[in-house]
Design an enzyme around this catalytic site. Structure first.
Site, PDB file in Angstrom:
ATOM      1  N   ARG A  10      -0.355 -31.177  -0.906  1.00  0.00           N
ATOM      2  CA  ARG A  10      -1.192 -31.180  -2.100  1.00  0.00           C
ATOM      3  C   ARG A  10      -2.386 -32.094  -1.878  1.00  0.00           C
ATOM      4  NH1 ARG A  10       0.503 -27.076  -3.090  1.00  0.00           N
ATOM      5  NH2 ARG A  10       1.641 -26.300  -4.912  1.00  0.00           N
ATOM      6  N   HIS A  39      -6.829 -22.546   0.699  1.00  0.00           N
ATOM      7  CA  HIS A  39      -5.437 -22.527   0.218  1.00  0.00           C
ATOM      8  C   HIS A  39      -4.740 -21.223   0.616  1.00  0.00           C
ATOM      9  CE1 HIS A  39      -2.740 -24.509  -3.034  1.00  0.00           C
ATOM     10  NE2 HIS A  39      -2.001 -23.902  -2.114  1.00  0.00           N
TER      11      HIS A  39
END
Length: 325
Positions: free
Chosen positions: A240, A288
């Site tokens: 993250r 991502h």
């Protein structure tokens, strides 16, 4: 301890709400299932909210589900098509205490391992340099150091980190893990703790972050961390973005021209066009994509858990919302 579902009636059809940005793909996959025992309620239904109130199960993308779950107290099981549940954490106080949450982490580990290995080889074998040289029709051999003589460190030894370690172990001389407990895990040569005196970050050519977003991991990777790494360290973030103090990472890169960062996750997504990561010569940005939750990959996981749910058995991949993973 894993929770077991409580089925109110075995005779009534099961109502399942489906909320996803890939809704059309999910509709094609689910409506072709021969499941007369299930009523599907898709997000594009004009009467979605009214019909979703009858649902006891929800499947979907975590960010979309986070908008609906607090409004639907009858939901007893939510399966996220993602691995992370961080967007649920701000609303967890509004969720039923007996809600069972499961995730799709079985997909993420192998796919993230592919991504990490590809990025390691691209960097250490100078693929970008050769690509640019080819466009200029220039013959430019480059020396390299084989990763078979290098060590890798994986931050986080959960399901994803352990799978990454197992897949990368044949490529490196040593793959270590870093966790809060230091508990040994298969795939790792050794597992160290954050405060371990034996931890020498300079020993690792490659460091891969797989940590989830929790209060313990936010800004865990700061200037003290990055400046303690090797001058030619390759940092890969597939956990993250909140784990990284961005300004500290940039400063550490500026301090050592041979360091490089491969970043697939960010504090703000999409990454703003003005962000310095885009133009820094020692940063590789990807949008991502290390592990996508494509419906055809997730479907076997949710169907397996559906069978368990209807039988009243404990579900796989349960998430502890209190812990955040």
């Amino acid at each position: 301890m894993n929770k077991k579902p409580v089925i109110m009636s075995q005779n009534e059809p099961l109502w399942i709400a489906v909320v996803s940005e890939r809704l059309e793909q999910w509709q094609r996959l689910l409506t072709t299932q021969d499941r007369s025992d299930i009523h599907w309620v898709f997000l594009d239904d004009p009467d979605f909210f009214a019909r979703a109130k009858r649902c006891t199960v929800m499947w979907g993308d975590t960010p979309v589900a986070a908008q609906w779950l607090p409004k639907l107290p009858n939901i007893r099981w939510f399966h996220t098509f993602y691995s992370g549940v961080d967007t649920l954490l701000p609303v967890r106080g509004a969720l039923p205490t007996d809600l069972i949450v499961t995730n799709s982490r079985d997909i993420a580990g192998p796919h993230i391992a592919e991504y990490a290995l590809g990025q390691v080889l691209a960097h250490t074998r100078h693929w970008a340099t050769f690509y640019e040289a080819q466009k200029q029709r220039q013959w430019q051999p480059q020396d390299y150091v084989t990763i078979a003589e290098a060590k890798a460190l994986i931050l986080g030894t959960g399901a994803i980190g352990a799978t990454v370690a197992q897949r990368l172990a044949p490529w490196f001389v040593q793959v270590d893990g870093l966790s809060r407990s230091g508990q040994p895990k298969p795939g790792f040569t050794q597992v160290l703790t954050w405060g371990d005196a034996a931890l020498d970050l300079r020993a690792y050519r490659v460091i891969i972050n797989t940590l989830p977003s929790t209060p313990d991991t936010v800004e865990r990777l700061d200037r003290a961390f990055f400046t303690a790494t090797a001058g030619n360290m390759l940092f890969i973030n597939v956990g993250r973005g909140s784990a990284v103090v961005e300004s500290d990472l940039l400063a550490a890169l500026d301090d050592a021209p041979a360091r490089h960062a491969v970043l697939d996750v960010f504090r703000t997504e999409p990454l703003p066009a003005e962000h310095p990561f885009w133009r820094h010569p020692q940063v590789t940005v990807t949008p991502h994509v290390a592990a996508q939750s494509q419906p055809q990959w997730v479907l076997p996981i949710v169907l397996d858990n559906l069978q368990r749910y209807q039988a009243g058995h404990a579900l796989r991949n349960q998430v502890d919302l209190a812990a955040g993973y």
